[in-house]
Design an enzyme around this catalytic site. Sequence first.
Site, PDB file in Angstrom:
ATOM      1  N   ASP A 169      60.647  24.258 -11.835  1.00 19.88           N
ATOM      2  CA  ASP A 169      60.258  24.756 -13.146  1.00 19.88           C
ATOM      3  C   ASP A 169      58.748  24.975 -13.136  1.00 19.88           C
ATOM      4  O   ASP A 169      57.992  24.034 -12.904  1.00 19.88           O
ATOM      5  CB  ASP A 169      60.644  23.699 -14.193  1.00 19.88           C
ATOM      6  CG  ASP A 169      60.724  24.263 -15.575  1.00 19.88           C
ATOM      7  OD1 ASP A 169      60.269  25.407 -15.781  1.00 19.88           O
ATOM      8  OD2 ASP A 169      61.244  23.563 -16.467  1.00 19.88           O
ATOM      9  N   ASP A 229      60.753  31.755 -14.687  1.00 20.47           N
ATOM     10  CA  ASP A 229      59.954  30.593 -14.273  1.00 20.47           C
ATOM     11  C   ASP A 229      60.787  29.404 -13.808  1.00 20.47           C
ATOM     12  O   ASP A 229      60.273  28.302 -13.682  1.00 20.47           O
ATOM     13  CB  ASP A 229      59.059  30.149 -15.426  1.00 20.47           C
ATOM     14  CG  ASP A 229      59.829  29.380 -16.481  1.00 20.47           C
ATOM     15  OD1 ASP A 229      60.963  29.782 -16.770  1.00 20.47           O
ATOM     16  OD2 ASP A 229      59.294  28.390 -16.986  1.00 20.47           O
ATOM     17  N   GLU A 230      62.058  29.621 -13.549  1.00 12.72           N
ATOM     18  CA  GLU A 230      62.913  28.471 -13.283  1.00 12.72           C
ATOM     19  C   GLU A 230      64.024  28.852 -12.305  1.00 12.72           C
ATOM     20  O   GLU A 230      64.576  29.948 -12.382  1.00 12.72           O
ATOM     21  CB  GLU A 230      63.528  28.055 -14.615  1.00 12.72           C
ATOM     22  CG  GLU A 230      64.107  26.687 -14.653  1.00 12.72           C
ATOM     23  CD  GLU A 230      64.799  26.459 -15.982  1.00 12.72           C
ATOM     24  OE1 GLU A 230      65.857  25.830 -15.978  1.00 12.72           O
ATOM     25  OE2 GLU A 230      64.294  26.942 -17.010  1.00 12.72           O
TER      26      GLU A 230
END
Length: 574
Positions: free
Chosen positions: A140, A231-232
Amino acid sequence: MNESHSDEILSQLTEEDVFQESASQIIEEEEDVFLDDCELEPTGGSFRNLLAGPSANKAGLQHVDKDKINNIIYEASKGTSFFEHQKRHDEAISKRIDGLLEKYKLIKDKDLTHERIMVDTMIQSLEESRDLSQCICHIDMDAFYASVEELERPELKTKPMAVGDLSMLCTSNYEARKYGVRSAMPGFIALKLCPSLELVPLHPQKYKAASDIVRSVFMKYDPHFMPMSLDEAYLNLTEYLKQSELTPYQLVEQIRREIHEASQLTASAGIACNNMLAKICSDINKPNGQYYLPINRSSIMDFMKDLKLRSIPGVGRVTERVLEAVGIRTCADIYTHRALLSKLLTPITFQFLIKSYLGISSSDFNSDSIRKSISVERTFPAISHPVALNKKLEELCQLLEADLEKNQLVGRNIGIKLKLVSFEMRVRSKTVSSYIWKADDMYRIAEGLLKNELPVNIRLMGIRLSTLKPRGSEDEGVLKYFKKVNRNDSPPQESDHVQQETMEVTCPICQSQLQVDNDAFNRHVDECLNRTEVKSILDKNNSQSTTGRKKPYHKRPKRTKKGEPSLLDYYKKT
DNA sequence: GGGGGAATATTAT
DNA sequence: TTCCAATAATATTCCCCC
């Protein structure tokens, strides 16, 4: 009652006693809530918590004065439509809790030995399916959008800053989080919490570019990694570790180092034997940290035992509050009350909780997952004039058509979404027999749905297409669809009774028999679709005279029956 | 009573 | 001055119709 005192009492009681004890507490609490409802303003903690937003208790906020922040939010919201809407929502949840407690009263005196045996059998079988062979890492990026902005404007690093606009923030840097400013918070509220907050508008292309760099690192360690957003992502490190000297912890340190070298951005990570555990772990040492949960049963059980329910992905604010009302706060509570919960909850929810307690979840990255719906929606200054509403709908259809083009999709279910100025949400949808993708076709159907809702005063409109298929597939084109009908393997439709002829085709809208080529057929269907607006008017006139108000289920207009002569005959005659 | 579609509710990013 | 997003998935409930 403070927690340790409560624990002390609980430990001295039997299972049934424990539940009765906590349930009776709840009933008292519910009565308190009821009293609160009689006051002019709601003051219950649950309501303020709801108002504070979904990320109110998340990372980076441990050391802030939550009460002070919640009060500022409360004052800034008081009197708005949003506030009133949240109040109604809060009351609805209270009602739901009341219902659950009623259900509890009915079964509390029953002997649950049988249930307990069933549940224990279930647990045993889940235990046998426990998979400790995989090493999953959830990565993350820290305050991703904000950090990307700081790359170009390093001076922002030391200032409170958030990415978004006055109506909504996407994320905030850690400096801003000290003031209680966080994602999913409207900017104008954030400015009340932190007047010096710097608002930076979104730059999606930049985030995409940064994400591509980060993903290129993921790719090296797991070519099948599963991105969840820009973003993950989840990485399965099992294979990589087999031909590496590194421990999982060391490997992930290396990955994070490489991410930083490539992008100048920091990431946090969780390492465990499955997706759920890895995700929970990635939250523990953020920002710029990682946590490894040893891959063996006792470590996992220890880890889950005291975990707050809300930490489980899938348990949100509502579920947390509902389950807390029946005395469930941690995973250990799930086990303690397993027999009662099995009767109180739906089988799916119950199984989900048991699996959570055991720390069991999938470690698959179902790569072949296909999209099930596609939609666009926009918020705007309130509109209510039918002409303006239709214009808005038309615009949205154009946007959706472009998206469908880009994704090469067609679909059969059209839905509209309306958010009234009161924040009440309405969703209406309709399945048609042929696959569509053109703005005009979608508009004709959606306009009919919209008409049924008039008059409305809305702040948001959305349109969605579902029951999707790839455009190039065998089913594309209405003629091919009917060949499929004749093969008798399509979903049941009104046109199913048409299976006699092979040379002839039946229009899915008007049911009339046609002997045509593809083009002529498409033209015919277009004409029929045109009539759906007329049909919707007739439907409305036939069914009811109430206007504007949301139609509850029991007031929904009757569907036109298959053999009903009125409408079809009407068309045939004209 | 059950299958299936539509509406509602919750969650997540 | 402005006054709470956009997109997608899944579970649950409601209702119609066989």
